[in-house]
Design an enzyme around this catalytic site. Structure first.
Site, PDB file in Angstrom:
ATOM      1  N   ASP A  42       5.715   7.006  16.737  1.00  0.00           N
ATOM      2  CA  ASP A  42       5.332   7.401  15.116  1.00  0.00           C
ATOM      3  C   ASP A  42       6.149   8.480  14.739  1.00  0.00           C
ATOM      4  O   ASP A  42       6.782   9.273  15.483  1.00  0.00           O
ATOM      5  CB  ASP A  42       3.864   7.935  15.264  1.00  0.00           C
ATOM      6  CG  ASP A  42       3.184   7.658  13.949  1.00  0.00           C
ATOM      7  OD1 ASP A  42       2.202   6.722  13.893  1.00  0.00           O
ATOM      8  OD2 ASP A  42       3.535   8.373  12.996  1.00  0.00           O
ATOM      9  N   ASN A  95       4.242  -2.120  13.791  1.00  0.00           N
ATOM     10  CA  ASN A  95       2.964  -1.814  12.919  1.00  0.00           C
ATOM     11  C   ASN A  95       2.978  -0.595  12.032  1.00  0.00           C
ATOM     12  O   ASN A  95       2.640  -0.702  10.764  1.00  0.00           O
ATOM     13  CB  ASN A  95       2.058  -1.546  13.817  1.00  0.00           C
ATOM     14  CG  ASN A  95       0.720  -0.810  12.885  1.00  0.00           C
ATOM     15  OD1 ASN A  95       0.003  -1.428  12.625  1.00  0.00           O
ATOM     16  ND2 ASN A  95       0.746   0.613  13.241  1.00  0.00           N
ATOM     17  N   TYR A 161       4.824  -3.401  -1.931  1.00  0.00           N
ATOM     18  CA  TYR A 161       4.140  -3.377  -0.638  1.00  0.00           C
ATOM     19  C   TYR A 161       4.044  -5.033  -0.495  1.00  0.00           C
ATOM     20  O   TYR A 161       4.250  -5.563   0.696  1.00  0.00           O
ATOM     21  CB  TYR A 161       2.719  -2.864  -0.917  1.00  0.00           C
ATOM     22  CG  TYR A 161       1.827  -2.852   0.611  1.00  0.00           C
ATOM     23  CD1 TYR A 161       2.046  -1.995   1.663  1.00  0.00           C
ATOM     24  CD2 TYR A 161       0.805  -3.720   0.648  1.00  0.00           C
ATOM     25  CE1 TYR A 161       1.249  -2.061   2.567  1.00  0.00           C
ATOM     26  CE2 TYR A 161      -0.031  -4.062   1.608  1.00  0.00           C
ATOM     27  CZ  TYR A 161       0.330  -3.124   3.010  1.00  0.00           C
ATOM     28  OH  TYR A 161      -0.423  -2.900   3.934  1.00  0.00           O
ATOM     29  N   LYS A 165       5.346  -7.252   2.680  1.00  0.00           N
ATOM     30  CA  LYS A 165       4.517  -7.984   3.551  1.00  0.00           C
ATOM     31  C   LYS A 165       4.661  -9.374   3.745  1.00  0.00           C
ATOM     32  O   LYS A 165       4.683 -10.144   4.728  1.00  0.00           O
ATOM     33  CB  LYS A 165       3.183  -7.613   3.381  1.00  0.00           C
ATOM     34  CG  LYS A 165       2.645  -6.317   3.685  1.00  0.00           C
ATOM     35  CD  LYS A 165       2.823  -5.753   5.130  1.00  0.00           C
ATOM     36  CE  LYS A 165       2.577  -4.257   5.247  1.00  0.00           C
ATOM     37  NZ  LYS A 165       2.935  -3.803   6.583  1.00  0.00           N
ATOM     38  N   ILE A 194      -9.051  -2.636   6.240  1.00  0.00           N
ATOM     39  CA  ILE A 194      -9.491  -2.260   7.435  1.00  0.00           C
ATOM     40  C   ILE A 194      -9.582  -0.697   7.308  1.00  0.00           C
ATOM     41  O   ILE A 194      -9.008  -0.016   6.644  1.00  0.00           O
ATOM     42  CB  ILE A 194      -8.065  -2.329   8.624  1.00  0.00           C
ATOM     43  CG1 ILE A 194      -7.957  -3.754   8.671  1.00  0.00           C
ATOM     44  CG2 ILE A 194      -8.917  -1.626   9.983  1.00  0.00           C
ATOM     45  CD1 ILE A 194      -9.058  -4.943   9.002  1.00  0.00           C
ATOM     46  N   THR A 196      -9.028   2.749   7.733  1.00  0.00           N
ATOM     47  CA  THR A 196      -8.140   3.551   8.485  1.00  0.00           C
ATOM     48  C   THR A 196      -7.629   4.774   7.408  1.00  0.00           C
ATOM     49  O   THR A 196      -8.088   4.511   6.104  1.00  0.00           O
ATOM     50  CB  THR A 196      -6.812   2.967   8.654  1.00  0.00           C
ATOM     51  OG1 THR A 196      -6.076   2.438   7.420  1.00  0.00           O
ATOM     52  CG2 THR A 196      -6.967   1.576   9.629  1.00  0.00           C
TER      53      THR A 196
HETATM   54  P1  NAP Z   1      -2.298   4.558   8.834  1.00  0.00           P
HETATM   55  O1  NAP Z   1      -3.545   4.837   9.243  1.00  0.00           O
HETATM   56  O2  NAP Z   1      -1.485   5.216   7.632  1.00  0.00           O
HETATM   57  O3  NAP Z   1      -1.141   4.627   9.825  1.00  0.00           O
HETATM   58  C1  NAP Z   1       0.172   4.067   9.641  1.00  0.00           C
HETATM   59  C2  NAP Z   1       1.126   5.205  10.788  1.00  0.00           C
HETATM   60  O4  NAP Z   1       2.429   4.850  10.417  1.00  0.00           O
HETATM   61  C3  NAP Z   1       0.688   6.667  10.560  1.00  0.00           C
HETATM   62  O5  NAP Z   1       0.520   7.413  11.691  1.00  0.00           O
HETATM   63  C4  NAP Z   1       2.262   7.039   9.677  1.00  0.00           C
HETATM   64  O6  NAP Z   1       2.745   8.318   9.779  1.00  0.00           O
HETATM   65  C5  NAP Z   1       3.224   6.222  10.563  1.00  0.00           C
HETATM   66  N1  NAP Z   1       4.361   5.914   9.621  1.00  0.00           N
HETATM   67  C6  NAP Z   1       4.845   5.926   8.392  1.00  0.00           C
HETATM   68  N2  NAP Z   1       5.951   5.850   8.054  1.00  0.00           N
HETATM   69  C7  NAP Z   1       6.501   5.855   9.212  1.00  0.00           C
HETATM   70  C8  NAP Z   1       8.086   5.647   9.583  1.00  0.00           C
HETATM   71  N3  NAP Z   1       8.864   5.933   8.784  1.00  0.00           N
HETATM   72  N4  NAP Z   1       8.189   5.683  10.882  1.00  0.00           N
HETATM   73  C9  NAP Z   1       7.374   5.682  12.006  1.00  0.00           C
HETATM   74  N5  NAP Z   1       5.803   5.883  11.549  1.00  0.00           N
HETATM   75  C10 NAP Z   1       5.587   5.665  10.466  1.00  0.00           C
HETATM   76  O7  NAP Z   1      -2.199   3.048   8.304  1.00  0.00           O
HETATM   77  P2  NAP Z   1      -2.920   1.763   8.835  1.00  0.00           P
HETATM   78  O8  NAP Z   1      -3.865   1.284   7.958  1.00  0.00           O
HETATM   79  O9  NAP Z   1      -3.278   2.064  10.488  1.00  0.00           O
HETATM   80  O10 NAP Z   1      -1.656   0.722   8.757  1.00  0.00           O
HETATM   81  C11 NAP Z   1      -0.994   0.168   9.887  1.00  0.00           C
HETATM   82  C12 NAP Z   1      -0.039  -1.096   9.491  1.00  0.00           C
HETATM   83  O11 NAP Z   1      -1.372  -2.052   9.156  1.00  0.00           O
HETATM   84  C13 NAP Z   1       0.652  -0.924   8.033  1.00  0.00           C
HETATM   85  O12 NAP Z   1       1.751  -1.938   8.515  1.00  0.00           O
HETATM   86  C14 NAP Z   1      -0.262  -1.539   7.189  1.00  0.00           C
HETATM   87  O13 NAP Z   1       0.458  -1.992   5.909  1.00  0.00           O
HETATM   88  C15 NAP Z   1      -0.898  -2.523   7.828  1.00  0.00           C
HETATM   89  N6  NAP Z   1      -2.139  -3.104   7.023  1.00  0.00           N
HETATM   90  C16 NAP Z   1      -3.201  -2.145   6.885  1.00  0.00           C
HETATM   91  C17 NAP Z   1      -4.234  -2.491   6.378  1.00  0.00           C
HETATM   92  C18 NAP Z   1      -5.580  -1.619   6.061  1.00  0.00           C
HETATM   93  O14 NAP Z   1      -6.424  -2.076   5.589  1.00  0.00           O
HETATM   94  N7  NAP Z   1      -5.684  -0.547   6.663  1.00  0.00           N
HETATM   95  C19 NAP Z   1      -4.467  -4.023   5.828  1.00  0.00           C
HETATM   96  C20 NAP Z   1      -3.420  -4.741   5.911  1.00  0.00           C
HETATM   97  C21 NAP Z   1      -2.248  -4.304   6.626  1.00  0.00           C
HETATM   98  P3  NAP Z   1       2.112   9.448   8.590  1.00  0.00           P
HETATM   99  O15 NAP Z   1       0.647   9.508   8.692  1.00  0.00           O
HETATM  100  O16 NAP Z   1       2.644  10.619   9.023  1.00  0.00           O
HETATM  101  O17 NAP Z   1       2.800   8.775   7.229  1.00  0.00           O
END
Ligand code: NAP
Length: 257
Positions: A42, A95, A161, A165, A194, A196
């Site tokens: 990360d 991810n 976004y 995707k 989700i 998060t």
């Molecule tokens: P999250 O809680 O914000 O976690 C994402 C993680 O990725 C954070 O720790 C973030 O660090 C890190 N990150 C950001 N930029 C980065 C980089 N350049 N290099 C390495 N790490 C980086 O989000 P999440 O909801 O778990 O999302 C995870 C994945 O699921 C994403 O690809 C998202 O698009 C996808 N997704 C999520 C949802 C949803 O509803 N949550 C739905 C569909 C898809 P920082 O916090 O420091 O930025």
């Protein structure tokens, strides 16, 4: 304390990017619970070390690697360090991602477009560019890229976004075809809404905005990160041995509407 020394992924090594938070963190912990050694990657150092410590407290083995997945030198180093530490890489969950700024296609800035495409789409290409040769050397492996329901249908006011995707699914299918005969399976998971930190940011922490998102979910609730982790682990398991090039939607029925 759980003993993670044994389990269906015992002897396997899993790399998870974006593992400091949300879906990545839940998936890194899920891999550890079924016996895998885990490379936790990360850009966020404190959260990454916390995930590593949580795995160690379960009795598992993990390393934390600081990596900006949009930078080739960081991704190359992440793979080298994973192989140095564990000797192989069996499963990779690409991810890490960001939602970017909200605004229409006209209002989206070039800076936002580049940032979102680099972190969400270029990153998965870079990760696979270094994961696939390592998997080829050991005779196979499994990759899961994190797309979204925004990779299946359009959503207003997040054009970069949605484009990133959708692009991830095309990239996943292409890489899957290229390496299908080399025992490397490559799929995408497409989460719905989700619970998060990303969704909290998306809803600006407002209860009403979150209620609107929940209202869009046919099952009447948001999903939990562990429900995406379960899908990723299945895609990485032998139970999915005939599954490749597939965008697996895990969304409580959102895109069925
Ligand atoms: P999250 O809680 O914000 O976690 C994402 C993680 O990725 C954070 O720790 C973030 O660090 C890190 N990150 C950001 N930029 C980065 C980089 N350049 N290099 C390495 N790490 C980086 O989000 P999440 O909801 O778990 O999302 C995870 C994945 O699921 C994403 O690809 C998202 O698009 C996808 N997704 C999520 C949802 C949803 O509803 N949550 C739905 C569909 C898809 P920082 O916090 O420091 O930025």
């Amino acid at each position: 304390m759980e003993n993670t020394g044994s389990g269906p992924f015992s002897g396997k090594v899993a790399l998870v990017t974006g593992a400091s938070s949300g879906i990545g963190k839940a998936t890194a912990l899920a891999f550890a619970r079924v016996g895998a050694r885990v490379a936790v990657a990360d850009i966020a150092v404190d959260g990454g070390n916390q995930t590593r410590r949580m795995i160690e407290e379960l009795g598992g083995k993990a390393i934390f690697l600081r990596c900006d997945v949009s930078k080739e030198s960081d991704v190359a180093s992440m793979l080298h360090q994973t192989i140095d530490a564990f000797g192989r890489i069996d499963c990779a969950f690409n991810n890490a991602g960001i939602e970017g700024a909200q605004g229409s296609t006209v209002d989206c800035t070039e800076e936002n477009w580049d940032r979102v495409l680099n972190i969400n789409l270029k990153s998965a290409w870079l990760c696979m560019k270094y994961e696939i040769p390592a998997m080829l050397r050991q005779g196979g492996g499994v990759i899961v890229n994190c797309s979204s329901i925004a990779g299946i249908v359009g959503f207003q006011n997040i054009p970069a976004y949605v484009a990133s995707k959708h692009g991830l699914i095309g990239l996943t299918k292409t890489a899957a075809l290229e390496y299908a005969k080399s025992k490397i399976r490559i799929n995408a998971v497409c989460p719905g809404v989700i619970r998060t930190p990303m969704i909290d940011r998306f809803a600006h922490g407002e209860a009403q905005a979150l209620q609107q998102l929940i209202a869009g979910e046919p099952v009447g609730r948001v999903g939990e990160p562990e429900e995406i982790a379960a899908a990723v682990l299945w895609l990485c398991s032998d139970g999915a041995s005939f599954v490749t090039g597939h965008p697996l939607v895990v969304d409580g029925g959102w895109v069925a509407q």
